[in-house]
Design an enzyme around this catalytic site. Structure first.
Site, PDB file in Angstrom:
ATOM      1  N   PHE A  88       0.826  -1.205   0.000  1.00 47.43           N
ATOM      2  CA  PHE A  88       0.000   0.000   0.000  1.00 47.43           C
ATOM      3  C   PHE A  88       0.859   1.253   0.000  1.00 47.43           C
ATOM      4  O   PHE A  88       0.592   2.203  -0.747  1.00 47.43           O
ATOM      5  CB  PHE A  88      -0.942  -0.009   1.203  1.00 47.43           C
ATOM      6  CG  PHE A  88      -2.040   1.022   1.104  1.00 47.43           C
ATOM      7  CD1 PHE A  88      -3.020   0.927   0.122  1.00 47.43           C
ATOM      8  CD2 PHE A  88      -2.097   2.090   1.982  1.00 47.43           C
ATOM      9  CE1 PHE A  88      -4.029   1.876   0.020  1.00 47.43           C
ATOM     10  CE2 PHE A  88      -3.099   3.045   1.896  1.00 47.43           C
ATOM     11  CZ  PHE A  88      -4.071   2.930   0.905  1.00 47.43           C
ATOM     12  N   ARG A 125      12.885  -0.106   5.339  1.00 54.61           N
ATOM     13  CA  ARG A 125      13.941  -0.616   6.216  1.00 54.61           C
ATOM     14  C   ARG A 125      14.989  -1.383   5.408  1.00 54.61           C
ATOM     15  O   ARG A 125      16.176  -1.337   5.687  1.00 54.61           O
ATOM     16  CB  ARG A 125      13.337  -1.539   7.269  1.00 54.61           C
ATOM     17  CG  ARG A 125      12.435  -0.847   8.279  1.00 54.61           C
ATOM     18  CD  ARG A 125      11.964  -1.837   9.331  1.00 54.61           C
ATOM     19  NE  ARG A 125      10.975  -1.255  10.216  1.00 54.61           N
ATOM     20  CZ  ARG A 125      11.264  -0.506  11.284  1.00 54.61           C
ATOM     21  NH1 ARG A 125      12.527  -0.248  11.580  1.00 54.61           N
ATOM     22  NH2 ARG A 125      10.314  -0.027  12.057  1.00 54.61           N
ATOM     23  N   ALA A 161      -3.992  -1.967  -3.092  1.00 50.99           N
ATOM     24  CA  ALA A 161      -2.729  -1.410  -3.561  1.00 50.99           C
ATOM     25  C   ALA A 161      -2.550  -1.596  -5.066  1.00 50.99           C
ATOM     26  O   ALA A 161      -2.120  -0.680  -5.773  1.00 50.99           O
ATOM     27  CB  ALA A 161      -1.570  -2.056  -2.809  1.00 50.99           C
ATOM     28  N   LYS A 193     -13.803  -2.708   9.966  1.00 48.13           N
ATOM     29  CA  LYS A 193     -14.179  -3.460   8.760  1.00 48.13           C
ATOM     30  C   LYS A 193     -13.266  -4.651   8.552  1.00 48.13           C
ATOM     31  O   LYS A 193     -13.670  -5.664   7.967  1.00 48.13           O
ATOM     32  CB  LYS A 193     -14.199  -2.532   7.540  1.00 48.13           C
ATOM     33  CG  LYS A 193     -12.871  -1.851   7.208  1.00 48.13           C
ATOM     34  CD  LYS A 193     -11.978  -2.676   6.305  1.00 48.13           C
ATOM     35  CE  LYS A 193     -10.639  -2.015   6.103  1.00 48.13           C
ATOM     36  NZ  LYS A 193      -9.729  -2.809   5.238  1.00 48.13           N
ATOM     37  N   ASP A 200     -15.534   0.917   2.608  1.00 48.09           N
ATOM     38  CA  ASP A 200     -14.411   0.015   2.849  1.00 48.09           C
ATOM     39  C   ASP A 200     -14.895  -1.378   3.253  1.00 48.09           C
ATOM     40  O   ASP A 200     -14.305  -2.393   2.881  1.00 48.09           O
ATOM     41  CB  ASP A 200     -13.528   0.607   3.954  1.00 48.09           C
ATOM     42  CG  ASP A 200     -12.061   0.234   3.796  1.00 48.09           C
ATOM     43  OD1 ASP A 200     -11.740  -0.550   2.892  1.00 48.09           O
ATOM     44  OD2 ASP A 200     -11.240   0.740   4.581  1.00 48.09           O
ATOM     45  N   ARG A 235      -6.565  -9.026   2.491  1.00 42.58           N
ATOM     46  CA  ARG A 235      -5.795  -9.970   3.311  1.00 42.58           C
ATOM     47  C   ARG A 235      -6.646 -10.502   4.471  1.00 42.58           C
ATOM     48  O   ARG A 235      -6.517 -11.664   4.858  1.00 42.58           O
ATOM     49  CB  ARG A 235      -4.539  -9.280   3.842  1.00 42.58           C
ATOM     50  CG  ARG A 235      -3.508  -8.981   2.761  1.00 42.58           C
ATOM     51  CD  ARG A 235      -2.395  -8.124   3.265  1.00 42.58           C
ATOM     52  NE  ARG A 235      -2.864  -6.791   3.649  1.00 42.58           N
ATOM     53  CZ  ARG A 235      -2.073  -5.783   3.987  1.00 42.58           C
ATOM     54  NH1 ARG A 235      -0.757  -5.958   4.000  1.00 42.58           N
ATOM     55  NH2 ARG A 235      -2.556  -4.609   4.315  1.00 42.58           N
ATOM     56  N   ASN A 236      -7.521  -9.653   5.023  1.00 42.06           N
ATOM     57  CA  ASN A 236      -8.347 -10.076   6.142  1.00 42.06           C
ATOM     58  C   ASN A 236      -9.407 -11.079   5.692  1.00 42.06           C
ATOM     59  O   ASN A 236      -9.641 -12.093   6.354  1.00 42.06           O
ATOM     60  CB  ASN A 236      -8.986  -8.856   6.806  1.00 42.06           C
ATOM     61  CG  ASN A 236      -7.969  -7.995   7.523  1.00 42.06           C
ATOM     62  OD1 ASN A 236      -7.591  -8.253   8.648  1.00 42.06           O
ATOM     63  ND2 ASN A 236      -7.494  -6.963   6.828  1.00 42.06           N
ATOM     64  N   GLU A 287      -4.340  -7.069   9.830  1.00 42.00           N
ATOM     65  CA  GLU A 287      -4.580  -6.142  10.936  1.00 42.00           C
ATOM     66  C   GLU A 287      -5.805  -6.523  11.763  1.00 42.00           C
ATOM     67  O   GLU A 287      -5.885  -6.210  12.947  1.00 42.00           O
ATOM     68  CB  GLU A 287      -4.742  -4.712  10.403  1.00 42.00           C
ATOM     69  CG  GLU A 287      -3.516  -4.137   9.727  1.00 42.00           C
ATOM     70  CD  GLU A 287      -2.445  -3.669  10.699  1.00 42.00           C
ATOM     71  OE1 GLU A 287      -2.446  -4.128  11.863  1.00 42.00           O
ATOM     72  OE2 GLU A 287      -1.592  -2.857  10.288  1.00 42.00           O
TER      73      GLU A 287
END
Length: 315
Positions: free
Chosen positions: A11, A31, A132, A180, A233, A244-245, A265
């Site tokens: 994202f 990173r 994304a 959500k 959303d 992903r959820n 998440e």
């Protein structure tokens, strides 16, 4: 005006690409740069999309935090620690949280975490129905930008394919984006367990009621939950395996191996919401059911049966 995106997941990378296509200077911090600087592509997280010329990638955080507008695309459960560790570089900036969730340790959303860690910063939330890959492909996307005074920020972050709607309701926007994900896990479980589309629709609808109930108890506006960062959303995330959820819930419902290496998440948020709801005396059966399944106290089918046998009541 230059902008930085901290976090080179899918994202964050997509936002950086879309912003850089306007020609404004954009810095993407990671990173681990891997081969992004040479290939001009994020082959690990978002392959197939070449970086525009205006996009610079770096692993130097001091360099990446020079702009006044910084998009925080780090995972929700690491946000508080990241801000605390780098407050000296981030205080005084406009910090736009692009992560969705509630911190499991503190029970706080991104805006309050920003306020506490960087009191001189201006907190903002970017949320709404978006994948994304769609953003990176230049497909039309509408999002909500929550900030107290956001006209200039709205103009800076808008792109030809990202239309931003402004809101002053930071609480409502962040709660819609957080909850959500919990409902999406539940909807994925429902379809994965073979309970059918009718059950999916019922769960999504009752999940939206839970979202509203929780948000209003925290001082959010009802109309915010009916907008892009709430219902919009929810509709996207509960209906596509790109989520992903939702994909995680599908795997749970089917009994398949769970996805590894991706941030889901909704798992931590479900626990945080369930804990907060108990403290507030709120009825959140779907969030509680997700937690019970994740902690292996119930199977998916047992959880569904419990929801169906709850006391009858008016809608």
């Amino acid at each position: 005006m230059s902008v930085s995106v901290l976090g080179a997941g899918a994202f964050g990378t997509a936002l950086a690409i879309s912003l850089a296509r306007t020609g404004q200077p954009v810095t993407l911090w990671a990173r681990d740069l891997a081969d992004m600087a040479t290939t001009r592509e994020n082959t690990r997280r978002l392959p197939g999309f070449t970086f525009p010329e205006a996009l610079t990638v770096t692993d130097n955080l001091a360099e990446a935090t020079r702009p006044d507008i910084i998009l925080l695309a780090v995972p929700m459960q690491t946000l508080a620690g990241f801000l605390r560790d780098h407050a000296a570089l981030l205080n005084g900036k406009t910090l736009v949280a692009c992560c969705k969730g509630i911190d499991l340790t503190t029970g706080l959303g991104p805006a309050e975490i920003i306020r506490r860690a960087c009191p001189a910063a201006t907190p903002a939330i970017l949320s709404g129905p978006s994948f994304a890959v769609d953003i990176a492909a230049g497909l039309p996307t509408a999002l909500t930008l929550a900030v107290e005074d956001g006209h200039a920020l709205q103009a800076t972050l808008s792109t030809p394919n990202i239309r931003l709607y402004r809101s002053a309701d930071l609480v409502g926007v962040e709660i819609g984006g957080a909850l959500k994900n919990v409902v999406a896990i539940a909807c994925g479980m429902t379809i994965g367990a073979g309970l059918g589309e009718s059950a999916h629709a019922a769960l999504m609808t009752r999940g939206f009621a839970e979202m509203q109930r929780f948000a209003l108890s925290r001082g959010a506006r009802a109309e915010t939950l009916a907008g892009l960062s709430g219902f919009g959303d929810l509709a996207l995330t509960c209906s596509s395996e790109k989520s992903r959820n939702y994909a995680y819930g599908l795997a749970l419902g089917r009994g398949d191996p769970l996805p590894e290496g991706t941030t889901v998440e909704g798992k931590a948020t479900a626990k945080a919401v369930s804990n907060l709801a108990q403290e507030l005396g709120l009825d959140m059966p779907i969030a509680d059911m997700v937690v019970a399944v994740l902690e292996k106290h119930l199977t998916v089918k047992e959880a569904a049966e419990m929801l169906l046998t709850r006391p009858l009541k008016e809608e």
